[in-house]
Design a protein around this motif. Structure first.
Motif, PDB file in Angstrom:
ATOM      1  N   GLU A  10      15.208  25.109  53.564  1.00  0.00           N
ATOM      2  CA  GLU A  10      14.545  23.839  53.857  1.00  0.00           C
ATOM      3  C   GLU A  10      14.501  22.956  52.604  1.00  0.00           C
ATOM      4  O   GLU A  10      14.750  21.747  52.667  1.00  0.00           O
ATOM      5  CB  GLU A  10      13.123  24.099  54.371  1.00  0.00           C
ATOM      6  N   GLY A  11      14.178  23.571  51.456  1.00  0.00           N
ATOM      7  CA  GLY A  11      14.134  22.811  50.221  1.00  0.00           C
ATOM      8  C   GLY A  11      15.479  22.233  49.851  1.00  0.00           C
ATOM      9  O   GLY A  11      15.579  21.085  49.402  1.00  0.00           O
ATOM     10  N   ALA A  12      16.554  23.019  50.023  1.00  0.00           N
ATOM     11  CA  ALA A  12      17.890  22.527  49.711  1.00  0.00           C
ATOM     12  C   ALA A  12      18.260  21.359  50.610  1.00  0.00           C
ATOM     13  O   ALA A  12      18.906  20.401  50.165  1.00  0.00           O
ATOM     14  CB  ALA A  12      18.897  23.665  49.851  1.00  0.00           C
ATOM     15  N   GLU A  13      17.848  21.424  51.878  1.00  0.00           N
ATOM     16  CA  GLU A  13      18.153  20.340  52.810  1.00  0.00           C
ATOM     17  C   GLU A  13      17.407  19.059  52.420  1.00  0.00           C
ATOM     18  O   GLU A  13      17.975  17.958  52.458  1.00  0.00           O
ATOM     19  CB  GLU A  13      17.793  20.761  54.231  1.00  0.00           C
ATOM     20  N   TRP A  14      16.120  19.217  52.041  1.00  0.00           N
ATOM     21  CA  TRP A  14      15.367  18.043  51.618  1.00  0.00           C
ATOM     22  C   TRP A  14      15.943  17.446  50.339  1.00  0.00           C
ATOM     23  O   TRP A  14      16.035  16.222  50.183  1.00  0.00           O
ATOM     24  CB  TRP A  14      13.893  18.399  51.392  1.00  0.00           C
ATOM     25  N   LEU A  15      16.367  18.299  49.426  1.00  0.00           N
ATOM     26  CA  LEU A  15      16.931  17.813  48.169  1.00  0.00           C
ATOM     27  C   LEU A  15      18.236  17.071  48.407  1.00  0.00           C
ATOM     28  O   LEU A  15      18.505  16.030  47.796  1.00  0.00           O
ATOM     29  CB  LEU A  15      17.144  18.987  47.214  1.00  0.00           C
ATOM     30  N   ALA A  16      19.077  17.597  49.318  1.00  0.00           N
ATOM     31  CA  ALA A  16      20.337  16.931  49.648  1.00  0.00           C
ATOM     32  C   ALA A  16      20.071  15.584  50.321  1.00  0.00           C
ATOM     33  O   ALA A  16      20.759  14.591  50.052  1.00  0.00           O
ATOM     34  CB  ALA A  16      21.183  17.825  50.540  1.00  0.00           C
ATOM     35  N   ARG A  17      19.053  15.558  51.189  1.00  0.00           N
ATOM     36  CA  ARG A  17      18.725  14.295  51.848  1.00  0.00           C
ATOM     37  C   ARG A  17      18.226  13.275  50.838  1.00  0.00           C
ATOM     38  O   ARG A  17      18.556  12.090  50.906  1.00  0.00           O
ATOM     39  CB  ARG A  17      17.660  14.541  52.922  1.00  0.00           C
ATOM     40  N   TYR A  18      17.417  13.739  49.883  1.00  0.00           N
ATOM     41  CA  TYR A  18      16.916  12.847  48.840  1.00  0.00           C
ATOM     42  C   TYR A  18      18.067  12.269  48.014  1.00  0.00           C
ATOM     43  O   TYR A  18      18.113  11.060  47.760  1.00  0.00           O
ATOM     44  CB  TYR A  18      15.948  13.603  47.941  1.00  0.00           C
ATOM     45  N   GLU A  19      18.984  13.100  47.590  1.00  0.00           N
ATOM     46  CA  GLU A  19      20.084  12.621  46.756  1.00  0.00           C
ATOM     47  C   GLU A  19      20.948  11.621  47.522  1.00  0.00           C
ATOM     48  O   GLU A  19      21.401  10.615  46.960  1.00  0.00           O
ATOM     49  CB  GLU A  19      20.934  13.799  46.278  1.00  0.00           C
ATOM     50  N   GLU A  20      21.160  11.872  48.809  1.00  0.00           N
ATOM     51  CA  GLU A  20      21.944  10.923  49.614  1.00  0.00           C
ATOM     52  C   GLU A  20      21.213   9.590  49.744  1.00  0.00           C
ATOM     53  O   GLU A  20      21.818   8.520  49.607  1.00  0.00           O
ATOM     54  CB  GLU A  20      22.207  11.515  51.002  1.00  0.00           C
ATOM     55  N   ALA A  21      19.885   9.637  50.004  1.00  0.00           N
ATOM     56  CA  ALA A  21      19.113   8.408  50.151  1.00  0.00           C
ATOM     57  C   ALA A  21      19.059   7.644  48.829  1.00  0.00           C
ATOM     58  O   ALA A  21      19.194   6.418  48.807  1.00  0.00           O
ATOM     59  CB  ALA A  21      17.700   8.731  50.632  1.00  0.00           C
ATOM     60  N   TRP A  22      18.880   8.362  47.718  1.00  0.00           N
ATOM     61  CA  TRP A  22      18.796   7.715  46.413  1.00  0.00           C
ATOM     62  C   TRP A  22      20.127   7.079  46.034  1.00  0.00           C
ATOM     63  O   TRP A  22      20.164   5.970  45.497  1.00  0.00           O
ATOM     64  CB  TRP A  22      18.368   8.731  45.360  1.00  0.00           C
ATOM     65  N   GLY A  23      21.219   7.770  46.311  1.00  0.00           N
ATOM     66  CA  GLY A  23      22.534   7.229  45.994  1.00  0.00           C
ATOM     67  C   GLY A  23      22.964   6.093  46.902  1.00  0.00           C
ATOM     68  O   GLY A  23      23.925   5.384  46.590  1.00  0.00           O
ATOM     69  N   SER A  24      22.266   5.929  48.038  1.00  0.00           N
ATOM     70  CA  SER A  24      22.621   4.881  49.000  1.00  0.00           C
ATOM     71  C   SER A  24      21.746   3.643  48.882  1.00  0.00           C
ATOM     72  O   SER A  24      21.823   2.752  49.743  1.00  0.00           O
ATOM     73  CB  SER A  24      22.523   5.432  50.433  1.00  0.00           C
ATOM     74  N   LEU A  25      20.912   3.585  47.864  1.00  0.00           N
ATOM     75  CA  LEU A  25      20.077   2.398  47.689  1.00  0.00           C
ATOM     76  C   LEU A  25      20.952   1.159  47.541  1.00  0.00           C
ATOM     77  O   LEU A  25      21.995   1.201  46.888  1.00  0.00           O
ATOM     78  CB  LEU A  25      19.201   2.551  46.448  1.00  0.00           C
ATOM     79  N   PRO A  26      20.552   0.044  48.133  1.00  0.00           N
ATOM     80  CA  PRO A  26      21.365  -1.180  47.991  1.00  0.00           C
ATOM     81  C   PRO A  26      21.345  -1.677  46.563  1.00  0.00           C
ATOM     82  O   PRO A  26      20.402  -1.404  45.804  1.00  0.00           O
ATOM     83  CB  PRO A  26      20.663  -2.168  48.937  1.00  0.00           C
ATOM     84  N   PRO A  27      22.378  -2.411  46.150  1.00  0.00           N
ATOM     85  CA  PRO A  27      22.386  -2.964  44.790  1.00  0.00           C
ATOM     86  C   PRO A  27      21.157  -3.827  44.548  1.00  0.00           C
ATOM     87  O   PRO A  27      20.686  -4.536  45.437  1.00  0.00           O
ATOM     88  CB  PRO A  27      23.671  -3.800  44.761  1.00  0.00           C
ATOM     89  N   LEU A  28      20.640  -3.741  43.332  1.00  0.00           N
ATOM     90  CA  LEU A  28      19.462  -4.539  43.004  1.00  0.00           C
ATOM     91  C   LEU A  28      19.793  -6.028  43.042  1.00  0.00           C
ATOM     92  O   LEU A  28      20.865  -6.448  42.599  1.00  0.00           O
ATOM     93  CB  LEU A  28      18.944  -4.172  41.615  1.00  0.00           C
ATOM     94  N   PRO A  29      18.875  -6.841  43.546  1.00  0.00           N
ATOM     95  CA  PRO A  29      19.083  -8.291  43.543  1.00  0.00           C
ATOM     96  C   PRO A  29      18.585  -8.881  42.226  1.00  0.00           C
ATOM     97  O   PRO A  29      18.142  -8.170  41.322  1.00  0.00           O
ATOM     98  CB  PRO A  29      18.195  -8.749  44.708  1.00  0.00           C
TER      99      PRO A  29
END
Length: 359
Positions: A10-29
């Motif tokens: 479960e922890g590995a899945e949450w960590l993978a989801r976090y890294e995907e969400a963090w890497g998918s942040l839109p470019p800063l305006p």
């Protein structure tokens, strides 16, 4: 054993989801915001910063300390990694007003960098539900704990541990949504520093602990534009700073920037200020800008601005940390306000003198 394996998965899945969400942040305006800094401990420092961040990664900051205000511009500064001592010393002795030591806040979690020790479901202040992960880094990762938003996978809070040649620090960063972006809302940093410098032929030791509090306020997402800048002749004395160069603005950017030229041959600070013809910015305002941003209001040899670079997706947001006061210059060739030795004097011939009995 089965429960431990399930929790680890479960922890590995949450960590993978976090890294995907963090890497998918839109470019800063283009952004404008205010940062409050309060530091206590072996040194005290309080400042209010108005920050203009531009999409190309450059930035400007009005830095207010009591009744003193300075305009910092990343394009005029030398950002030096805090581990690069040689370059830091070189800039310090040649362009001290431009030096800004820099450290990185890295909250990314690429695969293989961390192992998850525990996973719990918790409630934060404001009844915010969060998934709390305790992490064990396998290499130089800074993350120790993260509290994830279960809906987005992005962090409400991140606890970092930093260690380097200057000391160690724990940093608790809090984040929140600003329109479509995920930006810092506060930071609490506990740091212990310890290092030495040469003081003549002996060592001078600097050691202590600092408690640093950051708060971020009044985020504004600005329109796209390539020429945004703060009006240097309008420091934020009684109102927010003026941004010029916005799309559709009727008048172009005018002269008026205050630029530090560094010390002259006599050790006195020099500067230049552009005086353009603009009826909307009278000479009185330019004189005010000069009085408030005069380089002599800060001794760059003893009061050193420090910066952290916070990596948000593919972008980097500047985080002004604090002003470190060394009280005396760190270089033995520097005076209290300027170099005490004429560089040309080093090459002049001198008569050898043998001193006896210390006389």
């Amino acid at each position: 054993m089965v429960l431990a394996q399930a929790e680890s998965q479960e922890g590995a899945e949450w960590l993978a989801r976090y890294e995907e969400a963090w890497g998918s942040l839109p470019p800063l305006p283009n952004l404008q915001f205010r940062q409050q800094v309060r530091m206590s401990g072996t040194q005290e420092f309080t400042a209010t910063l108005d920050v203009l961040y531009r999409q190309d990664g450059s930035w400007q900051v009005w830095l207010g300390e009591g009744d003193r205000i300075r305009l910092l511009d990343s394009r005029d500064l030398e950002l030096v990694n805090q581990s690069d001592i040689l370059r830091m010393y070189s800039v310090y002795t040649t362009r001290p007003n431009a030096l800004m030591p820099e450290v990185g806040f890295d909250v990314s979690a690429p695969e293989g960098r961390y192992a998850v020790q525990s996973v719990t479901d918790v409630l934060l202040s404001g009844e915010r539900r969060a998934i709390h992960l305790v992490l064990d880094p396998s290499d130089a990762g800074q993350l120790r704990e993260i509290w994830l938003d279960p809906e987005t996978g992005l962090p409400h809070q991140s606890l970092l541990f930093l260690s380097g040649i200057w000391g160690q620090a724990f940093a608790l960063l809090e984040f929140g949504a600003v329109e479509d972006f995920w930006l810092p809302s506060s930071a609490q940093i506990n740091a212990g520093y310890g290092f030495w410098t040469l003081d003549g032929l002996s060592r001078r030791v600097l050691r202590g602990s600092l408690m640093i509090s950051h708060e971020y306020q009044d985020y504004q997402v600005l329109p796209e534009g390539e020429a945004l800048r703060f009006a240097a002749s309008k420091p934020p004395v009684d109102q927010p700073p003026t941004v010029v160069g916005l799309p559709g603005e009727s008048r172009p950017i005018q002269a008026g920037d205050v630029q530090s030229l560094g010390p002259n041959a006599e050790g006195k600070q020099e500067f230049s200020i552009g005086l353009g013809r603009d009826e909307l910015e009278p000479i009185d305002e330019r004189i005010l800008a000069f009085n408030l941003t005069r380089p002599a209001s800060r001794n760059a040899l003893t009061q050193i601005d420090t910066l952290a670079s916070l990596h948000l997706g593919e972008d980097t947001l500047p985080v002004y940390l604090f002003q470190f006061d060394t009280e005396r210059p760190l270089s033995p060739i520097q005076g209290s306000a300027a170099p005490a030795v004429d560089p040309n004097d080093v090459f002049r011939e001198r008569t050898r003198v043998i001193r006896l009995l210390g006389n």
